[in-house]
Design a protein around this motif. Sequence first.
Motif, PDB file in Angstrom:
ATOM      1  N   TYR A  59     106.664   4.545  70.270  1.00 22.22           N
ATOM      2  CA  TYR A  59     105.465   5.239  70.740  1.00 22.22           C
ATOM      3  C   TYR A  59     104.232   4.616  70.091  1.00 22.22           C
ATOM      4  N   ARG A  60     103.194   4.504  70.883  1.00 20.21           N
ATOM      5  CA  ARG A  60     101.912   4.061  70.356  1.00 20.21           C
ATOM      6  C   ARG A  60     100.863   5.056  70.849  1.00 20.21           C
ATOM      7  N   THR A  61     100.083   5.587  69.926  1.00 17.15           N
ATOM      8  CA  THR A  61      99.101   6.618  70.304  1.00 17.15           C
ATOM      9  C   THR A  61      97.708   6.229  69.847  1.00 17.15           C
ATOM     10  N   GLY A  62      96.711   6.761  70.552  1.00 17.84           N
ATOM     11  CA  GLY A  62      95.333   6.621  70.114  1.00 17.84           C
ATOM     12  C   GLY A  62      95.027   7.662  69.049  1.00 17.84           C
ATOM     13  N   ILE A  63      93.763   7.894  68.806  1.00 15.89           N
ATOM     14  CA  ILE A  63      93.336   8.869  67.796  1.00 15.89           C
ATOM     15  C   ILE A  63      92.661  10.044  68.503  1.00 15.89           C
ATOM     16  N   ARG A  64      93.047  11.252  68.118  1.00 15.13           N
ATOM     17  CA  ARG A  64      92.469  12.453  68.702  1.00 15.13           C
ATOM     18  C   ARG A  64      90.979  12.533  68.373  1.00 15.13           C
ATOM     19  N   GLY A  65      90.192  13.026  69.312  1.00 16.77           N
ATOM     20  CA  GLY A  65      88.752  13.139  69.100  1.00 16.77           C
ATOM     21  C   GLY A  65      88.401  14.126  68.009  1.00 16.77           C
ATOM     22  N   ASN A  66      87.237  13.957  67.412  1.00 20.57           N
ATOM     23  CA  ASN A  66      86.750  14.843  66.355  1.00 20.57           C
ATOM     24  C   ASN A  66      85.731  15.837  66.906  1.00 20.57           C
ATOM     25  N   MET A  75      82.992  18.338  61.466  1.00 22.73           N
ATOM     26  CA  MET A  75      83.506  19.684  61.217  1.00 22.73           C
ATOM     27  C   MET A  75      85.024  19.739  61.325  1.00 22.73           C
ATOM     28  N   LEU A  76      85.577  19.008  62.281  1.00 18.01           N
ATOM     29  CA  LEU A  76      87.024  18.987  62.484  1.00 18.01           C
ATOM     30  C   LEU A  76      87.430  17.530  62.596  1.00 18.01           C
ATOM     31  N   SER A  77      88.166  17.027  61.613  1.00 22.18           N
ATOM     32  CA  SER A  77      88.489  15.596  61.575  1.00 22.18           C
ATOM     33  C   SER A  77      89.976  15.367  61.802  1.00 22.18           C
ATOM     34  N   THR A  78      90.308  14.163  62.239  1.00 18.29           N
ATOM     35  CA  THR A  78      91.696  13.769  62.456  1.00 18.29           C
ATOM     36  C   THR A  78      92.215  13.093  61.195  1.00 18.29           C
ATOM     37  N   ILE A  79      93.304  13.595  60.665  1.00 22.25           N
ATOM     38  CA  ILE A  79      93.894  13.010  59.460  1.00 22.25           C
ATOM     39  C   ILE A  79      95.401  12.864  59.651  1.00 22.25           C
ATOM     40  N   TRP A 178     100.729  20.082  52.343  1.00 23.11           N
ATOM     41  CA  TRP A 178     100.773  18.782  53.010  1.00 23.11           C
ATOM     42  C   TRP A 178     101.096  17.676  52.007  1.00 23.11           C
ATOM     43  N   VAL A 179     101.875  16.701  52.464  1.00 29.38           N
ATOM     44  CA  VAL A 179     101.977  15.426  51.754  1.00 29.38           C
ATOM     45  C   VAL A 179     100.860  14.560  52.333  1.00 29.38           C
ATOM     46  N   THR A 180      99.898  14.202  51.498  1.00 26.94           N
ATOM     47  CA  THR A 180      98.699  13.523  51.988  1.00 26.94           C
ATOM     48  C   THR A 180      98.758  12.027  51.718  1.00 26.94           C
ATOM     49  N   GLN A 181      97.756  11.325  52.236  1.00 27.44           N
ATOM     50  CA  GLN A 181      97.631   9.879  51.997  1.00 27.44           C
ATOM     51  C   GLN A 181      97.522   9.592  50.508  1.00 27.44           C
ATOM     52  N   GLU A 182      96.865  10.478  49.778  1.00 24.91           N
ATOM     53  CA  GLU A 182      96.711  10.296  48.329  1.00 24.91           C
ATOM     54  C   GLU A 182      98.069  10.291  47.625  1.00 24.91           C
ATOM     55  N   HIS A 183      98.945  11.231  48.020  1.00 24.86           N
ATOM     56  CA  HIS A 183     100.280  11.275  47.417  1.00 24.86           C
ATOM     57  C   HIS A 183     101.056   9.987  47.722  1.00 24.86           C
ATOM     58  N   TRP A 184     100.986   9.543  48.965  1.00 25.60           N
ATOM     59  CA  TRP A 184     101.737   8.352  49.363  1.00 25.60           C
ATOM     60  C   TRP A 184     101.184   7.105  48.669  1.00 25.60           C
ATOM     61  N   ARG A 206     102.165  12.029  60.841  1.00 23.56           N
ATOM     62  CA  ARG A 206     101.710  12.741  62.040  1.00 23.56           C
ATOM     63  C   ARG A 206     100.199  12.897  61.978  1.00 23.56           C
ATOM     64  N   LEU A 207      99.553  12.799  63.127  1.00 19.71           N
ATOM     65  CA  LEU A 207      98.111  13.030  63.222  1.00 19.71           C
ATOM     66  C   LEU A 207      97.838  14.504  63.496  1.00 19.71           C
ATOM     67  N   ILE A 208      96.959  15.111  62.718  1.00 21.47           N
ATOM     68  CA  ILE A 208      96.563  16.500  62.978  1.00 21.47           C
ATOM     69  C   ILE A 208      95.059  16.643  62.756  1.00 21.47           C
ATOM     70  N   HIS A 209      94.512  17.787  63.159  1.00 21.25           N
ATOM     71  CA  HIS A 209      93.110  18.099  62.931  1.00 21.25           C
ATOM     72  C   HIS A 209      92.973  19.001  61.715  1.00 21.25           C
ATOM     73  N   LYS A 210      91.986  18.698  60.899  1.00 18.91           N
ATOM     74  CA  LYS A 210      91.713  19.524  59.716  1.00 18.91           C
ATOM     75  C   LYS A 210      90.258  19.972  59.734  1.00 18.91           C
ATOM     76  N   ASN A 211      90.033  21.282  59.463  1.00 16.77           N
ATOM     77  CA  ASN A 211      88.673  21.809  59.376  1.00 16.77           C
ATOM     78  C   ASN A 211      88.054  21.359  58.058  1.00 16.77           C
ATOM     79  N   VAL A 212      86.979  20.576  58.150  1.00 11.85           N
ATOM     80  CA  VAL A 212      86.364  19.979  56.963  1.00 11.85           C
ATOM     81  C   VAL A 212      85.809  21.041  56.026  1.00 11.85           C
TER      82      VAL A 212
END
Length: 734
Positions: A59-66, A75-79, A178-184, A206-212
């Motif tokens: 699978y290849r996916t784009g990035i969800r809009g912010n 306000m709502l970012s993709t991480i 969450w296991v974040t990019q910082e942990h990895w 996985r890509l998800i939206h986070k409320n900033v």
Amino acid sequence: MKKITLYTLLIYLAMLIIGIIASARIVSLVATKGDYYRGDFDTTKVITEDRIFNVNFEYRTGIRGNIYSDENDLMLSTIYIYDLYWYPSQVIDSLKFMHNLDSLVSIFNEVNPRVSKKEYFKIIQNALIDHRNQYNKAVNKTKSEDKQIKNEGINELNKLKNQYKCIKISKATKSNEWVTQEHWDKIRSLFPSKTAYHGGCKVDKRLIHKNVYNNTASATIGYLNTQHSSKYTDSIVYAKGIEGYYDSLLAEEKLVFRKLYANKVLIPLRENRRINPKNGCDIITTINLDIQRITENALNDQLKAINAVWGCAIVMEVQSGEIKAISNLSRTSEGVYEETVDHAVTESYEPGSTFKLITLMAALESGLVDTSTMVKCEENRVFSLKRAFEISDNDGLYNAAKLAYPQIYDYFVAITNMSLQKDLRIEVAKAQTPVLTSKTQREVDYVNVTHGYSIKVPPIYMLAYFNAIANDGKYIQPILVKKIRYPHNKVIDKYAGVINPRICSKSTIRKVKACLESVVTHGTGIRARDENYKAFMRDTSVDVKPLIAGKTGTAFIYDDKERKYSETVKNASFIGYFPSENPKYTCLIFISGTSLDGGYVAAPVCKEIAEKIVNRDKEIAWSQTGKGIIANTPFTKFAHIVDLNKIYKELGYRMNYKVGNDWVMVNNVNQNKELNVEKRNLKKEYLARQLYGANAKDAVYILKKNGYNVIVNGIGKVAKVSFNESTATVELKN
């Protein structure tokens, strides 16, 4: 010469023979294995005489809009979030692994505190010992001359390679798990590797939206839900708020492509050359973060003070219809207030006395009733309709409606003609619409509806209707989205739709505005009086109007279990617009689960929000009253005289204080229309009290000058200073 010609001929013949052989081979491969090289076979694996063909699907996916604020603040970012696994078979360097095991275990414990460091040590050490024993046994079997035993050993080695320990599956709905990019990144720095495994660790992302901003309008902007799966990772669903409404635009493109291998060598496929999934669109909302913060803090403070169940607050721009702030706070089991449900848009309630505005308008539109008409009120008193509206008298409004419309059917026709029932198409998933038709047409329903019972209206609809009054009768759609920005920078602007260009006559609008001002000056909304109005209301030389014009509302909550209205628990509300002379904003406050009326608990919140917005809006502050800017002075609780002198001089104020090196406060205007400046004598033992109201910069400067190390928490002005030996902790608040 002859020799050269002969050699050339031989080389030519050799190349010709090689070319013929190669061409024959290519023709043979195309004829016999062409489909395989194109990946045209049904199974994932095909074995021929000399080749093994494998096909994998990826699978290849784009990035969800912010989602952004009106000033392009994220306000709502993709991480990315990660699911973390540990494979004992992928621990290549045992010495290095054991050397860094303490650090790895600390990271495991950080992402999953439910398992202690001691338990992780035990799990890893036992897994390594067990893996080593099983590996040695399997290797010994592969050395056996017995073919069956040898195959068993190979199969066991393959199984061992895929054995893993699940360290953490990130729960998408719980950001603290969450296991974040910082942990990895920490794990990768401990065990650098060119492979996907680092110290035996591997992640799936996985890509998800986070409320900033966590609580900032999150119930309206939207938050993700999950669909549980017993076999796979829970799937993420965006079905709420603005994000749910615009999910199809925000969603990224997801493409599936094939990867073909021949004898483990990747074969490029023509169909994969231009696989480039599209990103989702960005949504620019109408939310202004400054106004949102003011609104949210004012509502939160009041909810805490009265221990209400939940509350919502909305600020709408009068002419554009843009929602500048929307806050929905509900009390959690821990006793804190968080955004969990969008009460303002996705739920409906009996509005109570704020609906009397509609009753008043309908009565005036009939032409049979005027604001001076005397009507019978509660306790057999008789007042003018305007006074009955000021004091929110139920009988008075019912009797006025009865004079205008003897039959309940005619009353409903009148309010329907004013477009209140029309769908505003709010840009939020699962938005509610008003239910204005009572179940029966009895007289008791007529009585109830005239003061906001037996009907259900979402709070945002009531706000929009009051906004129509502020907008001289023009009923427009409240909008939450300002722009939609497509991946290739194409931008579509959004504007509020006009629901009804004029909901009633100009004379009715004029009379209703006067009544709404009277509610604040002489009626149930007196706690919405601004400080400027209270200071000058006895000054007959100037016609000072209140900053806010509006209406209070109170409705007892219906208990479904008891099948009757509660005698103590209420919904309290206030809806108003400001400045009353030239409205720019409309504000709604709705508080549920309180024993107090709207005038007591909701009106002061609206007042606080309005005054703070006015103070930050130069256009309003400079034109508020006939007294000019001096009557709207932004008073200062704490500042340095040099700084204040520069600011006030620029704004055109006069000060009754000689500029020196003092810390001062400005609290009022004296009889000579000069700013009254008072010196604040700073003493170390009184710093906690004296720094109240200072900005962070001044507070830090003074505390450090007095020998303290300073810790600053929050945003805004100094609300509290606490000391612990040589450390001062400063709490800021808007």
